[in-house]
Design an enzyme around this catalytic site. Structure first.
Site, PDB file in Angstrom:
ATOM      1  N   ASP A 267     -34.439  51.901  96.453  1.00 28.65           N
ATOM      2  CA  ASP A 267     -34.527  52.286  97.859  1.00 28.65           C
ATOM      3  C   ASP A 267     -34.156  51.066  98.668  1.00 28.65           C
ATOM      4  O   ASP A 267     -34.350  49.931  98.218  1.00 28.65           O
ATOM      5  CB  ASP A 267     -35.961  52.690  98.229  1.00 28.65           C
ATOM      6  CG  ASP A 267     -36.848  51.471  98.401  1.00 28.65           C
ATOM      7  OD1 ASP A 267     -37.289  50.913  97.385  1.00 28.65           O
ATOM      8  OD2 ASP A 267     -37.070  51.031  99.548  1.00 28.65           O
ATOM      9  N   CYS A 305     -13.154  58.388 101.050  1.00 22.91           N
ATOM     10  CA  CYS A 305     -14.446  59.054 101.262  1.00 22.91           C
ATOM     11  C   CYS A 305     -14.248  60.426 101.893  1.00 22.91           C
ATOM     12  O   CYS A 305     -13.379  60.605 102.748  1.00 22.91           O
ATOM     13  CB  CYS A 305     -15.313  58.186 102.164  1.00 22.91           C
ATOM     14  SG  CYS A 305     -16.934  58.901 102.496  1.00 22.91           S
ATOM     15  N   CYS A 310     -15.951  60.445 107.771  1.00 21.48           N
ATOM     16  CA  CYS A 310     -14.577  60.092 107.393  1.00 21.48           C
ATOM     17  C   CYS A 310     -13.628  61.269 107.574  1.00 21.48           C
ATOM     18  O   CYS A 310     -12.453  61.086 107.860  1.00 21.48           O
ATOM     19  CB  CYS A 310     -14.547  59.588 105.955  1.00 21.48           C
ATOM     20  SG  CYS A 310     -15.359  57.994 105.786  1.00 21.48           S
ATOM     21  N   HIS A 336     -22.099  57.868 106.848  1.00 17.77           N
ATOM     22  CA  HIS A 336     -21.107  57.414 105.866  1.00 17.77           C
ATOM     23  C   HIS A 336     -21.741  56.475 104.836  1.00 17.77           C
ATOM     24  O   HIS A 336     -21.514  56.609 103.634  1.00 17.77           O
ATOM     25  CB  HIS A 336     -19.926  56.714 106.538  1.00 17.77           C
ATOM     26  CG  HIS A 336     -19.107  55.935 105.550  1.00 17.77           C
ATOM     27  ND1 HIS A 336     -18.158  56.530 104.747  1.00 17.77           N
ATOM     28  CD2 HIS A 336     -19.180  54.638 105.163  1.00 17.77           C
ATOM     29  CE1 HIS A 336     -17.663  55.621 103.921  1.00 17.77           C
ATOM     30  NE2 HIS A 336     -18.258  54.466 104.149  1.00 17.77           N
TER      31      HIS A 336
END
Ligand SMILES: [Zn+2]
Length: 672
Positions: A267, A305, A310, A336
């Site tokens: 994380d 991506c 994107c 993103h």
């Protein structure tokens, strides 16, 4: 009670990376995985729906913050965090230990727990292991963390020991407080940067009934190398049948490195935090969207991506939103970045399942540490010094300070993680028992080494040093034959030999000037260079090898040196004599090709990034006392090969595939 039903799906060759799955109260989770951080029951500026779409499987929430506000009672009345924040998948709650640690001026630690003052209403609160679990039970997370006492990773041993002993007692209290709740609970290994303490902490926690194990107390002040070393050491101490979670780490590169070292779960606030400041991770390096170079750019943010940002917005628009500090800019860049992290984890998992993780690892590592590759950031400070370069090669300086040679077109570095001479000794000199071979006094035949891939001559010089150390006694003559088609790397290292001290010797200058060197002190020691492509020049070599150092650039850069034909030719060049080959690769395809070419193949020792390397020897060498010490690949490798997608090398013509497969399966080293 088995709360997670954790199962390992695949392990990577040459690495401790693994792919696994487990089941929480809400969904099946595939690892390795990244968990976005939703401190206040929200991932900053992101909709739960977007997170779900981009592949988030678990979100992290923060017990310390949620205890203070809205308070556990809200979760009890509303039925828990999932409905509260409209998040259908899993939630992991940290215990609050790390947040308390971060408030050094307004807390005190006692055996009972951590006493601190609420930053909301000034109340004094005792956060005990029991209160932490009680709060996490109310929140209703799928995975809870035991309250731990975190100390700076740079703490002295006494402080670190005290913290881990408290952590162990708190861990036992946390398990009792959890009772028979179906919510899973993880223990946290502490111990700062002391291996003995990490071991002690892990052993203590492994005896308890946790559903998973976390590595805590890293990413809090140590260097990257220290973190990686401690992560690797600790991960290995943890039970193989439980998930391993490295708390609070890190950048995409940090995560890649930790997966390689055996960690499953991560994380970090980085993806949303850097997005707020205009930073994005892309397949073209790290971009800072505030930079003017993007003002008119109609390009996609990341050409590789397919996230919603994107697909829809240009760099010019994102640059504008960032410059004006609009919330939408933060949201879109964050979206993103989270997608980028999840996509990286998916690719990592896939590569482990197909047993090509190490390829992906080297591939990714080369761009994950770069800034914008297409619009390089120019150093605004003093004029940059031109990097020492020659032909395709540059001098690379490792983080640890030692120099090695970088092959610019491929990005491959000779000896990236270990100083060249250390690696040469470890991998080639010690594993071939060179000193013992030289001292085998009854044998007056010269010992011939084929040094395939001279590079910057680290392996050859390590062999020469080994001989020179022994040369007072009775030793066999040593004849080194190096093969190389491009002397630029040696020439470059030689010009900067203050960075490559092992080259301060008469040998390398002899090789560079005349292609041959004869030691003046030792009549038995000589070194010859054979120039040209090894596949063409090996047949004309002046003598057949007893030992082969096979140190070519990898198959990606130098494909024709790693094929079945290449190894068959090498087998012929050994002329039915005992010969042993040492190489850094662990590639399944190369090992299989060596077997089919008629070599026996054994496991070599670890070096730098690799937990294993490869040794091959001719059948004629099988009875030699040296070859007998190698550990042959056995049924475990064969089983893995049969399951591997890389079982049949992609370069092999279809018609030859059945014979290849039979060549591996029917190899004498696997017959019972
Ligand atoms: Zn994107």
């Amino acid at each position: 009670m088995n709360r997670l039903n954790f199962r390992v799906d695949a392990r990577a060759t040459g690495s401790r990376a693994r792919a696994a799955r487990f089941r929480t109260l809400h969904n099946e989770v595939l690892t390795p995985l990244f968990m976005p951080v939703g401190t206040q029951a929200t991932v900053k500026a992101q909709l739960p729906q977007t997170l779900e779409d981009s592949g988030s499987q678990i979100l992290l929430a923060n017990t310390y913050h949620l205890l203070l506000r809205p308070g556990p009672e809200v979760f009890r009345r509303t039925g828990g965090i999932h409905g509260f924040m409209s998040w259908p998948k899993s939630v992991l709650t940290d215990s609050g230990g790390f947040q308390i640690f971060s408030l050094p001026h307004s807390r005190s630690m006692t055996e009972a727990g951590a006493v601190f003052q609420s930053y909301i209403d000034g109340r004094t609160i005792l956060l005990s292991p029991e209160l932490s679990i009680e709060t996490q039970l109310a929140i209703g997370s799928d995975i809870m963390m035991a309250l731990d006492q975190c100390v700076a990773s740079t703490s002295d041993e006494a402080t670190a020991r005290e913290a881990l002993e408290v952590t162990r007692r708190w861990a036992a209290r946390s398990l009792t407080a959890r009772g028979d709740s179906p919510q899973a609970l993880f223990g946290i290994v502490q111990g700062a940067l002391f291996k003995s303490l990490r071991r002690e902490s892990a052993q203590g926690l492994c005896e308890m009934d946790f559903d998973g194990m976390a590595i805590g107390g890293l990413a809090v002040g140590e260097t990257k190398t220290e973190r990686e070393e401690m992560c690797e050491y600790t991960a290995e101490l943890l039970p193989p049948d439980k998930p391993r979670y490295l708390m609070g780490v890190g950048t995409p590169l940090d995560i890649l490195e930790a997966v390689h070292r055996g960690v499953d779960m991560f994380d970090c606030i980085i993806p949303t935090q850097v997005a707020q400041r205009g930073g994005v991770f892309t397949s073209r390096g790290f971009l800072q969207m505030r930079r003017g170079v993007y003002k008119f750019s109609e390009e996609k943010l990341d050409p590789a991506c397919d996230c919603p940002t994107c697909t829809r917005y240009s760099r010019a628009y994102l640059h504008h939103l960032t410059k004006t500090k609009e919330t939408l800019g933060w949201q879109l860049l964050g979206k993103h970045n989270i997608h980028f992290y999840h996509q990286l984890m998916r690719e990592i998992r896939e590569s482990i399942m197909e047993d090509r993780f190490m390829e992906l690892y080297f591939d990714k590592r080369s761009f994950l540490q770069e800034d914008d590759l297409d619009n390089p950031v120019l150093d605004p400070g003093p004029k940059p010094v031109k990097r020492p370069a020659r032909g395709d090669y540059e001098i690379h300086t490792a983080r640890e300070g030692f120099a090695s040679i970088l092959h610019v077109p491929s990005g491959e570095i000779m000896h990236s993680r270990t100083p060249p001479m250390d690696e040469a000794r470890r991998l080639y000199i010690e594993q071939s028992f060179l000193a013992e071979r030289l001292q085998a006094g009854s044998n007056a035949d010269p010992l011939v080494i084929w040094d395939v891939g001279l590079g910057a001559a680290a392996n050859a010089m390590a062999a020469i040093r080994c001989y020179e150390k022994l040369a007072d006694g009775t030793v066999r003559p040593l004849r080194i034959i190096s093969f190389e088609n491009d002397l630029d790397s040696l020439q470059l290292a030689f010009e900067y030999n203050e960075r490559f001290p092992y080259l301060r010797h008469s040998g390398p200058s002899g090789i560079l000037k005349k292609g041959h060197w004869q030691s003046r002190e030792h009549a038995g020691l000589s070194w010859t260079l054979v120039r040209g492509n090894f596949q063409e020049s090996m047949a004309g070599a002046p003598a057949a090898p007893e030992v082969i150092f096979y140190d070519m650039f990898s198959g990606k850069t130098n494909g024709d040196q790693w094929t079945l034909d290449a190894f068959r030719r090498l087998r012929m060049a050994c002329a039915d004599r005992p010969a042993e080959l040492f190489t850094y690769t662990v590639s399944t395809a190369s090992r299989a090709a060596l077997l089919v070419a008629g070599f026996h193949v054994a496991k070599g020792r670890s070096t730098g990034d690799k937990v294993e390397t490869t040794i091959a020897f001719t059948p004629e060498a099988a009875a030699s006392p040296f070859a007998q010490r190698h550990e042959l690949l056995g049924s475990e490798w064969l089983g893995k090969w049969q399951r591997s997608a890389a079982r049949i090398p992609s370069w092999l013509p279809t018609a030859e595939q059945p014979a290849f497969e039979q060549g591996v399966l029917g190899h004498p080293q696997f017959s019972p």
